[in-house]
Write an enzyme that holds these catalytic residues in place. Structure first.
Site, PDB file in Angstrom:
ATOM      1  N   THR A 121       0.902  -1.140   0.000  1.00 15.98           N
ATOM      2  CA  THR A 121       0.000   0.000   0.000  1.00 15.98           C
ATOM      3  C   THR A 121       0.938   1.185   0.000  1.00 15.98           C
ATOM      4  O   THR A 121       2.153   1.006   0.021  1.00 15.98           O
ATOM      5  CB  THR A 121      -0.859  -0.137   1.282  1.00 15.98           C
ATOM      6  OG1 THR A 121      -1.698  -1.278   1.131  1.00 15.98           O
ATOM      7  CG2 THR A 121      -1.681   1.061   1.629  1.00 15.98           C
ATOM      8  N   ASN A 153      -3.909  -3.215  -2.851  1.00 19.57           N
ATOM      9  CA  ASN A 153      -3.805  -4.354  -1.941  1.00 19.57           C
ATOM     10  C   ASN A 153      -2.421  -4.973  -2.072  1.00 19.57           C
ATOM     11  O   ASN A 153      -1.480  -4.538  -1.466  1.00 19.57           O
ATOM     12  CB  ASN A 153      -4.914  -5.374  -2.147  1.00 19.57           C
ATOM     13  CG  ASN A 153      -4.971  -6.360  -0.994  1.00 19.57           C
ATOM     14  OD1 ASN A 153      -4.662  -5.986   0.135  1.00 19.57           O
ATOM     15  ND2 ASN A 153      -5.344  -7.602  -1.249  1.00 19.57           N
ATOM     16  N   ASP A 178      -9.035  -8.895   0.861  1.00 19.42           N
ATOM     17  CA  ASP A 178      -9.136  -8.339   2.216  1.00 19.42           C
ATOM     18  C   ASP A 178     -10.418  -8.782   2.927  1.00 19.42           C
ATOM     19  O   ASP A 178     -10.595  -8.514   4.109  1.00 19.42           O
ATOM     20  CB  ASP A 178      -9.058  -6.811   2.191  1.00 19.42           C
ATOM     21  CG  ASP A 178      -7.630  -6.313   2.395  1.00 19.42           C
ATOM     22  OD1 ASP A 178      -6.735  -7.143   2.643  1.00 19.42           O
ATOM     23  OD2 ASP A 178      -7.405  -5.093   2.302  1.00 19.42           O
ATOM     24  N   GLU A 194      -8.366  -6.270  -4.123  1.00 14.77           N
ATOM     25  CA  GLU A 194      -8.862  -5.954  -2.773  1.00 14.77           C
ATOM     26  C   GLU A 194      -9.846  -6.985  -2.253  1.00 14.77           C
ATOM     27  O   GLU A 194     -10.103  -7.041  -1.040  1.00 14.77           O
ATOM     28  CB  GLU A 194      -9.508  -4.566  -2.779  1.00 14.77           C
ATOM     29  CG  GLU A 194      -9.329  -3.789  -1.502  1.00 14.77           C
ATOM     30  CD  GLU A 194      -7.867  -3.424  -1.260  1.00 14.77           C
ATOM     31  OE1 GLU A 194      -7.347  -3.819  -0.214  1.00 14.77           O
ATOM     32  OE2 GLU A 194      -7.260  -2.763  -2.117  1.00 14.77           O
TER      33      GLU A 194
HETATM   34  N1  GLY Z   1      -5.202  -3.775   1.453  1.00 12.12           N
HETATM   35  C1  GLY Z   1      -4.552  -3.274   2.567  1.00 12.12           C
HETATM   36  C2  GLY Z   1      -5.464  -2.604   3.515  1.00 12.12           C
HETATM   37  O1  GLY Z   1      -6.484  -2.094   3.099  1.00 12.12           O
HETATM   38  O2  GLY Z   1      -5.224  -2.593   4.683  1.00 12.12           O
END
Ligand code: GLY
Length: 580
Positions: free
Chosen positions: A391, A411, A433, A430
């Site tokens: 990130t 991500n 996540d 993403e």
């Molecule tokens: N994809 C890393 C975060 O949103 O924490």
């Protein structure tokens, strides 16, 4: 040196402990390093050219929000690992008029997403399906978020703010050694458009060579002319068609339904400082405040910076806060989350009184929550998965005192590795996540619960933690980092470095890092910790794993006496603080 530490721990273990600490800091703590000082304004990011883009816009009469948008678009060009058009992010703003705002442009699951989409027929997680390729892609929010921020709080036209990024994409920029190493990513090679643009079809870029991105420049020109085109116009249709061709789920209707959300920043305090930080769908602010609230009950300064005692107590606080993260946190628009209880000082006090042990590690498997704080167990399923670490964060303070802390992501490094055909930008992964399946660790080894299950239109739980500290109502620190769950411990450690150990912001950013996230039950330490420190932690019952170096604090402090802006870019990377 002898220190007296007041400790509120289990009633029958101790109330006051007189402890002898080897307060000699870790060897790498010895060197005094100074932040970059500027009188009026500062931009700090992982790439000098992105910081310069922000500075250019400030000098052209823009404010911190214009500069944040300029830096964000420039990062999409010069730091394709994480800077993005095809991802999402959070922007925390503190305006000079004293108001605070939080912009959520996190990616959303497409309408066709469902809880079991990454499981095979036997209910097992299909390796890499949520990480690499079109099926990993969630609806991107970055373009909407940056356009929204500029329109609402900026001063300059979008085309002016995007001009430095467009120029960088069109004319190219010289790649560094670190950039070239990153572009060797094996998964990028699986997607022809990514392989062509970023790997020159196998004739990899060498340091000093110029990377030009004409398709990206063209896409940015279209956004600069009309940012809505990305969600409702021809850009949306082209993007949706490219994703459909690759087998992804994001449609033109998903793009049309994407909405940026303004949320109330999460507010708390640490000692004499007010903390503004990220609310859900980031877990970052809640976990940060919960851990700091626990630590606030101890005389942290007396423990000594990076001593085994300090690392032990901080890790125990992280353990408890991450335990709650795993159990309770997810998209607040879909699940009721007990945020107030989790960040209350009383709850932290109860952790100290019923659970924290100043001497010995509490095994994660036997951790028990203090009762009666409205923070009761809600569900049985927790998910042991890892989250990606790639990130990027940048911090900005302008001349008027407006502040922006922005964390943005695809991500994983280069996201799904898919470059949208003909459009020149990478798409996120993403979806990883979300909780893919109870009991299976994600890429960061993180445990997550049912609140973060995949559902159409949901936003996956994040750990991104853009944070601003105020002293007597005035901005003092602007903080953030990449690193998945390690973002949170990184931000906490930088705060404690400055507040408790009186480090300057550069020293606090550079200081060796450690991390605990409840599961896996271990303290991760950077390579700089001494064998004695590691041995002392093991004696306290911790499993310790050395794990190289991580995160990238790109932070600013404001000298409370002079008002000078003090920029600190992490020594671990090639970032740059620039100001005037
Ligand atoms: N994809 C890393 C975060 O949103 O924490």
């Amino acid at each position: 040196m002898q220190s007296i530490m007041r400790i509120n721990c289990k009633p029958f273990t101790c109330l006051v402990v007189i402890a002898v600490f080897a307060s000699s800091p870790e060897p790498s703590q010895g060197t005094v390093v100074e932040p970059v000082r500027a009188r009026h304004a500062m931009v700090v990011s992982v790439h000098e050219l992105a910081s310069q883009a922000g500075l250019e816009v400030l000098r052209a009469g823009g404010n911190a929000i214009d500069a944040a948008v300029a830096t964000g678009f420039a990062l999409a060009v010069v730091h394709p690992q994480a800077g993005n058009l095809g991802g999402g992010g959070f922007m925390l703003i503190r305006l000079a008029d004293g108001t605070a705002h939080f912009l959520d442009y996190r990616e959303k699951a497409p309408a066709a997403a469902h809880a079991k989409m990454y499981l095979d027929r036997r209910g097992q997680v299909i390796e890499n399906k949520s990480l690499v390729g079109y099926k990993a892609v969630a609806v991107p929010g970055s373009v909407a978020g940056m356009a929204y921020a500029r329109k609402k709080w900026g001063k300059l036209p979008l085309a002016r703010v995007m001009a430095p990024a467009i120029k960088l994409a069109k004319e190219g920029f010289a790649l560094s050694q670190m950039d070239c190493e990153a572009l060797h990513d094996e998964e990028l090679a699986r997607f022809p458009e990514s392989r062509r643009i970023f790997q020159r079809d196998g004739k990899f870029y060498e340091p000093g060579e110029t990377l030009r991105q004409p398709e990206l420049a063209r896409t940015m020109e279209r956004i600069a002319a009309n940012s809505d085109d990305f969600y409702h116009g021809s850009l949306a249709r082209e993007l949706a068609a490219a994703i459909k061709k690759g087998g992804g789920l994001v449609t033109a209707a998903d793009l049309a339904h994407y909405k940026v959300k303004e949320r109330e920043p999460l507010k708390g305090s640490y000692r004499d400082y007010q903390v503004l930080t990220a609310p859900l769908p980031s877990s970052g602010g809640i976990v940060l405040l919960e851990a700091l609230n626990i630590l606030e009950g101890y005389y942290v300064a007396g423990m000594g910076n990076r001593t085994p005692q300090f690392i032990h107590m901080a890790a125990e606080s992280f353990r408890r806060a991450f335990y709650d993260r795993a159990e309770f946190l997810g998209d607040p628009d879909f699940t009721k989350i007990p945020t107030e209880g989790l960040v209350s000082k009383q709850y932290a006090g109860a952790w100290r009184q019923t659970s924290m042990d100043a001497e010995q590690a509490t095994p994660s498997a036997s951790l028990k929550r203090p009762p009666n704080f409205g923070v009761t167990r809600q569900r049985s399923a927790v998910n042991l998965r890892q989250e990606p670490t790639d990130t990027t964060h940048y911090s900005i303070v302008d001349e008027a005192g407006n502040v922006a802390a922005v964390t943005t992501t695809l991500n994983d490094n280069f996201g799904s590795r898919v470059t949208a055909d003909g459009l020149g930008f990478l798409l996120n992964d993403e979806m990883d996540d979300f909780t893919l399946k109870a009991g299976v660790p994600n890429m960061y080894g993180l445990v997550q619960g049912a609140a973060n299950a995949i559902g159409p239109g949901k936003r996956p739980l994040s750990a991104m933690t853009p944070t601003i500290l105020l002293k007597d109502g005035k901005p003092f620190l602007v903080l953030g980092s990449p690193g998945g769950p390690r973002i949170i411990s990184t931000v906490a450690n930088i705060i404690m470095g400055v507040v408790d150990f009186r480090l300057n912001i550069q020293e606090a950013v550079n200081a060796p890092r450690f991390h605990h996230q409840w599961m896996p039950d271990k303290i991760y330490v950077e390579k700089d910790f001494s064998p004695e420190t590691v041995a002392q932690l093991k004696k306290r019952g911790h499993t310790v794993e050395e794990d190289g170096q991580w995160s990238d604090g790109e932070c600013i402090a404001i000298d409370l006496k002079t008002g000078d802006r003090l920029g600190a870019s992490d020594i671990r990377n090639n970032g740059k603080a620039v100001g005037y």
